[in-house]
Scaffold this active site. Structure first.
Site, PDB file in Angstrom:
ATOM      1  N   TRP A  79     -13.426   5.722  -0.778  1.00 40.14           N
ATOM      2  CA  TRP A  79     -13.574   4.996   0.485  1.00 40.14           C
ATOM      3  C   TRP A  79     -12.238   4.403   0.922  1.00 40.14           C
ATOM      4  CZ3 TRP A  79     -12.663  -0.134   1.722  1.00 40.14           C
ATOM      5  CH2 TRP A  79     -13.159  -0.569   2.962  1.00 40.14           C
ATOM      6  N   HIS A  80     -11.421   3.959  -0.035  1.00 37.45           N
ATOM      7  CA  HIS A  80     -10.157   3.320   0.309  1.00 37.45           C
ATOM      8  C   HIS A  80      -9.129   4.303   0.852  1.00 37.45           C
ATOM      9  CE1 HIS A  80     -11.681  -0.155  -1.970  1.00 37.45           C
ATOM     10  NE2 HIS A  80     -10.782  -0.846  -1.308  1.00 37.45           N
ATOM     11  N   GLY A  81      -9.227   5.557   0.503  1.00 37.72           N
ATOM     12  CA  GLY A  81      -8.236   6.491   1.020  1.00 37.72           C
ATOM     13  C   GLY A  81      -8.441   7.897   0.519  1.00 37.72           C
ATOM     14  N   PHE A 120      -7.292   1.794   5.514  1.00 39.39           N
ATOM     15  CA  PHE A 120      -8.505   2.184   4.805  1.00 39.39           C
ATOM     16  C   PHE A 120      -9.709   2.250   5.735  1.00 39.39           C
ATOM     17  CE2 PHE A 120      -6.185  -0.480   1.519  1.00 39.39           C
ATOM     18  CZ  PHE A 120      -5.418   0.584   1.100  1.00 39.39           C
TER      19      PHE A 120
END
Length: 553
Positions: A333-335, A553
């Site tokens: 999800w962050h990247g 993000f």
């Protein structure tokens, strides 16, 4: 438009506030709410106008799907209707995840396929829409809760306000409809206006200070180190640790500052947001860290990923698997990158080890209680006499807690290196330097002293030279900033604790034992002068505008 830009602070925010309150008192509350929606859409559209259409399209599709879901959940007794409701929910979740997959992961997927297969597939460069992960997650929670029958009906204006409310639109906190919708009323937003303005401005100034003065200053010491590692420079142990610590604190104050500003901006309009940070670097375990760091994301992953996967209901082995999958998804999800996936996997592993250790401890304590163990750590003989003084038991607990805290922070900081690095090679190189695998250099001045104490043969096996061989940063300045900000993160009360008397967030804020009431914020002249001085000092240092780290993000 950034919260830390002059255009936002001196133009957009005053106009939005004035427009909202003027219309609320001289027209109608619904008109005022409409103005806030338009301001939020303008706030988003200034960055990239075409993506405003994407945001509105997402809102329209999800709102319609929610209405269709509501029509069918009342008829869940009929198999056909229940099946149609499930189909609608699946379609809605797929639609939202499809948007994220295309805009955030398409290029990553193509590059991964090329690396594995040797193909040369190409895809046009896709610009990541700001906040897409946040506003799609909010809408997924609304669809799921509507399917479960836990979401009340509201109109398109209310729903659009829920999704686009500009204080939390770009980087959270990730809010639930049941937290926000009851607050979008005249009674909630127009009561206690002087208090809301005072609390909101204070939180905004504190967050702005964290971002501009603390986070951006730490970035000057973190960025050169990570850039050097990416370019192939072998870091010394000291450079690697200073870069890792500087980035860990930069990320903390950057995102904590953004969250404070978001909470403060919402409070200016009479809205209370959920807490997103609760002094996470004070944690003594990884479990506690994830209860304090990015709390709204942790809540989403728990309620909409971990628990639906089965949680801990199917045995310990399945529990650890579910935990690992949840954190892998949290990393992704962050990247879109393998470093983020590895970071998520590391935290999944850390959590599994932490839970396993707690289970061992609980069983050990349970067995110990049957053999006469005392709560203070002392054991008892057959006559019931203590074999360990009470002071020793307290000292033992203190040492254990300190060790747990250091171990937790070491794991967190090491994982942040992977999170921040541009490539796996750079991350592994810096980690090797941090743990001495690239050699440990001692100050040259120690060589003569050690030769007088030990044999020449022993001393020759050691490496002497510059502790900061690459001259990437000013080590003295870096150490001062790291120590200063670490003391703030580890010892000072957080923003919510300073304003605890005025309920700055939705959750119950944990109190600090021994914190004097005089240190708690109140709308008095001394506090007004102090916050004004902080605001002035911060504005004087607003020479350049830097994006918040979580915008990517």
């Amino acid at each position: 438009m950034l919260f830390n830009s002059p255009q936002f602070i001196f133009l957009f925010l005053p106009v939005a506030l004035a427009l909202f309150y003027t219309l609320a008192f001289h027209a109608s509350f619904r008109t005022a709410l409409s103005s806030l929606v338009l301001c939020s859409l303008f706030f988003y559209g200034v960055w990239n106008p075409p993506y405003l259409i994407l945001l509105l399209f997402s809102i329209g599709v999800n709102f319609q799907l929610g209405n269709l879901l509501r029509q069918h959940i009342g008829k869940a007794g009929k198999a056909g209707k229940a099946g149609k409701a499930r189909t609608l929910l699946t379609s809605g979740v797929a639609f939202n995840l499809g948007l994220i997959a295309y805009y955030k992961y398409a290029n990553f997927f193509v590059s991964t396929v090329n690396d594995v297969s040797g193909y040369s597939l190409t895809l046009q460069q896709i610009v990541l829409p700001l906040g897409i992960s946040f506003f799609t997650f909010q809408q997924i929670t609304w669809l799921v809760d509507t399917y479960r029958g836990n979401a009340r009906r509201f109109d398109l204006l209310e729903y659009t306000q829920f999704v686009t409310f500009f204080p939390q639109l770009i980087a959270g906190p990730i809010v639930h409809h049941h937290e926000m919708m009851p607050q979008f009323t005249r009674q909630s937003m127009l009561s206690r206006i002087p208090e809301n303005i005072s609390v909101g401005l204070t939180l905004f100034v504190l967050g702005l200070f964290k971002k501009i003065i603390l986070a951006d200053s730490l970035a000057l010491h973190a960025t050169p180190v990570f850039s050097a590692a990416e370019s192939g420079v072998t870091l010394t142990l000291h450079e690697a640790w200073i870069g890792a610590l500087a980035y860990s604190l930069q990320l903390y104050f950057d995102f904590s500052g953004y969250s404070d500003m978001a909470i403060g901006l919402a409070r200016l309009f009479g809205i209370t947001l959920p807490m997103n940070f609760d002094s996470p670097y004070k944690s003594s375990s990884i479990i506690d860290f994830w209860r304090r760091w990015h709390m709204t994301l942790s809540r989403f992953l728990r309620d909409y990923v971990y628990i639906p996967l089965g949680g801990s209901r199917r045995g310990q082995t399945r529990r650890y698997i579910n935990m690992g999958l949840t954190m892998l998804l949290g990393g992704l999800w962050h990247g879109a990158g393998w470093t983020f996936i590895l970071w998520g996997g590391l935290h999944g592993l850390f959590l599994a080890i932490n839970h396993a250790w707690r289970n061992v401890k609980i069983r050990s304590t349970s067995r110990g209680s049957k053999t006469g163990a005392h709560e203070d750590g002392a054991t008892a003989d057959a006559a019931g006499n203590s074999r360990m003084p009470l002071a020793n038991g307290r000292l033992s607990r203190l040492v254990c807690r300190l060790f747990s805290h250091v171990l937790t922070l070491t794991a967190v900081v090491s994982a942040w290196v992977v999170f921040r690095a541009e490539s796996m090679e750079a991350a592994l190189s810096q980690l090797r330097s941090m743990f001495g695998l690239n050699g440990i250099a001692l100050p040259s001045g120690l060589q003569g002293l050690l030769q007088r104490i030990f044999s020449d043969q022993t001393v020759q096996q050691l490496q002497f030279g510059k502790l900061f061989g690459n001259e990437l940063i000013s080590p003295q300045s870096a150490i001062i900033w790291i120590v200063l900000t670490a003391v703030i993160a580890l010892a000072a009360p957080n923003s919510q604790q300073l304003l605890i008397r005025y309920r700055p967030v939705l959750e119950q804020v944990r109190t600090i034992k021994g914190l004097s009431g005089r240190l708690q914020w109140s709308p008095t002249l001394p506090w007004c002068l102090l916050i004004s001085a902080v605001a002035l000092y911060t504005q004087l240092h607003l020479t350049s505008i830097s994006e918040f780290l979580y915008f990517q993000f």
